[in-house]
Design an enzyme around this catalytic site. Structure first.
Site, PDB file in Angstrom:
ATOM      1  N   TYR A 111     -22.398   2.587  13.707  1.00 12.19           N
ATOM      2  CA  TYR A 111     -22.570   1.265  15.508  1.00 12.19           C
ATOM      3  C   TYR A 111     -24.049   2.438  15.427  1.00 12.19           C
ATOM      4  O   TYR A 111     -23.628   3.583  15.934  1.00 12.19           O
ATOM      5  CB  TYR A 111     -21.496   2.049  16.383  1.00 12.19           C
ATOM      6  CG  TYR A 111     -22.073   1.098  16.667  1.00 12.19           C
ATOM      7  CD1 TYR A 111     -23.002   0.165  18.390  1.00 12.19           C
ATOM      8  CD2 TYR A 111     -21.914   2.262  18.461  1.00 12.19           C
ATOM      9  CE1 TYR A 111     -23.118  -0.393  18.918  1.00 12.19           C
ATOM     10  CE2 TYR A 111     -21.971   2.109  19.676  1.00 12.19           C
ATOM     11  CZ  TYR A 111     -22.555   0.224  20.147  1.00 12.19           C
ATOM     12  OH  TYR A 111     -23.107   0.421  21.430  1.00 12.19           O
ATOM     13  N   ASP A 157     -22.604  -2.817  13.690  1.00 15.82           N
ATOM     14  CA  ASP A 157     -23.579  -3.081  14.301  1.00 15.82           C
ATOM     15  C   ASP A 157     -25.009  -1.856  14.267  1.00 15.82           C
ATOM     16  O   ASP A 157     -24.965  -0.688  15.052  1.00 15.82           O
ATOM     17  CB  ASP A 157     -22.858  -3.127  15.460  1.00 15.82           C
ATOM     18  CG  ASP A 157     -24.065  -3.127  16.999  1.00 15.82           C
ATOM     19  OD1 ASP A 157     -25.158  -3.731  16.793  1.00 15.82           O
ATOM     20  OD2 ASP A 157     -23.485  -3.196  17.865  1.00 15.82           O
ATOM     21  N   HIS A 261     -20.561 -10.191  20.118  1.00 17.75           N
ATOM     22  CA  HIS A 261     -21.182  -9.831  18.975  1.00 17.75           C
ATOM     23  C   HIS A 261     -19.869 -11.023  18.487  1.00 17.75           C
ATOM     24  O   HIS A 261     -18.745 -10.842  18.957  1.00 17.75           O
ATOM     25  CB  HIS A 261     -20.902  -8.547  18.557  1.00 17.75           C
ATOM     26  CG  HIS A 261     -21.484  -8.037  18.846  1.00 17.75           C
ATOM     27  ND1 HIS A 261     -23.141  -7.393  17.529  1.00 17.75           N
ATOM     28  CD2 HIS A 261     -22.580  -6.851  19.434  1.00 17.75           C
ATOM     29  CE1 HIS A 261     -24.261  -6.581  18.601  1.00 17.75           C
ATOM     30  NE2 HIS A 261     -23.389  -5.668  19.879  1.00 17.75           N
TER      31      HIS A 261
END
Length: 270
Positions: A111, A157, A261
């Protein structure tokens, strides 16, 4: 045998655990990698994930922020939680699969920092953090996967849409954090330094549009379709021939209390 691995910025795993269950029931991934879980390790809903069939779970949590997790139907070993940029925030976890078709494969779940609003590291510490994070990723030997025997998958991500058609309008977003020329170049350099293959773009080349994120700010996100590809699947060159396909589960963006998302599911034939 096929291996399916899903990556999803869930934006609070406890708040959206019913969405996780809905997704898992419908798509049955072998491995589920979550980002932005937003809870400490002791608060992670382990029991819920185990009811979904994930007997093996590695978590790296933090109160109210960040957080990553890997839930697997296959056993794994050697969990690693690497800090970046001198911070202890929970933005990385990896494991090595010890069972199943991908035995011996290292799974990285990242992330990357969002970077704030101003794309200038001199005045925006969040953007400086993001660039420093990328610098350390590029330099880390653990992400050098070009060796012929290396079997690795990196998902997460990554908070950058690197290519022109990874956003709805490259021209209009060139000054917006996540698609600035500097970020785009740096993420591509990180991938090249490690010899990673961008699975989604390898299978669906430019100029086809690919989006995995749609802002909460849009009153009708689906109609506007002003998305960005912030979620990624990379594989080591050794696994390149195993790539079979991927799916962006766009419908999940319209579920009740959605994440901004959508999940991405990658399939490899191993």
């Amino acid at each position: 045998m096929p291996l399916t691995i899903a990556t999803w910025n869930i934006n609070s795993v406890r708040l959206r655990i019913e969405s996780v269950a809905r997704f898992v029931e419908a798509y049955r991934p072998d491995i589920l990698c979550l980002q932005e879980t937003k809870c400490m390790d002791g608060q992670f809903p382990l029991a819920d994930l185990r009811k979904m069939g994930f007997d093996h779970i590695a978590i790296h949590g933090q109160k109210g922020y960040h957080g990553v997790a890997i839930a697997s139907r296959y056993a794994f070993r050697d969990p690693e939680r690497k800090p970046f940029f001198g911070k202890e925030d929970a933005r990385h976890i990896s494991v090595v699969l010890a069972d199943g078709p991908a035995t011996g494969t290292r799974i990285h779940n990242f992330y990357i920092p969002a970077g704030g609003d101003e794309p200038d590291p001199a005045i925006n510490p969040k953007f400086a953090h993001k660039l420093g994070f990328l610098d350390e990723m590029e330099a880390w030997d653990g992400l050098k996967v070009g060796d012929a025997g290396n079997r690795s998958i990196l998902v997460g991500d990554l908070n950058i849409a690197p290519y022109e058609h990874d956003v709805w309008s490259s021209k209009q977003l060139k000054g917006v954090v996540s698609h600035t020329p500097l970020e785009r170049r740096r993420l591509i350099e990180v991938a090249k330094a490690g010899q990673w293959v961008d699975m989604m773009r390898e299978l669906t080349p430019e100029p086809e549009k690919l989006y995995t994120w749609w802002s909460y700010r849009s009153p009708d996100w689906a109609a506007a379709n002003k998305g960005r590809r912030l979620d990624h699947v990379w594989v080591s060159p050794t696994l390149g021939p195993a790539m079979r396909g991927f799916e962006i589960v766009k419908d999940a963006r319209s579920w009740e209390r959605p994440s901004d998302h959508a999940p991405v599911i990658a399939t490899l034939d191993l």
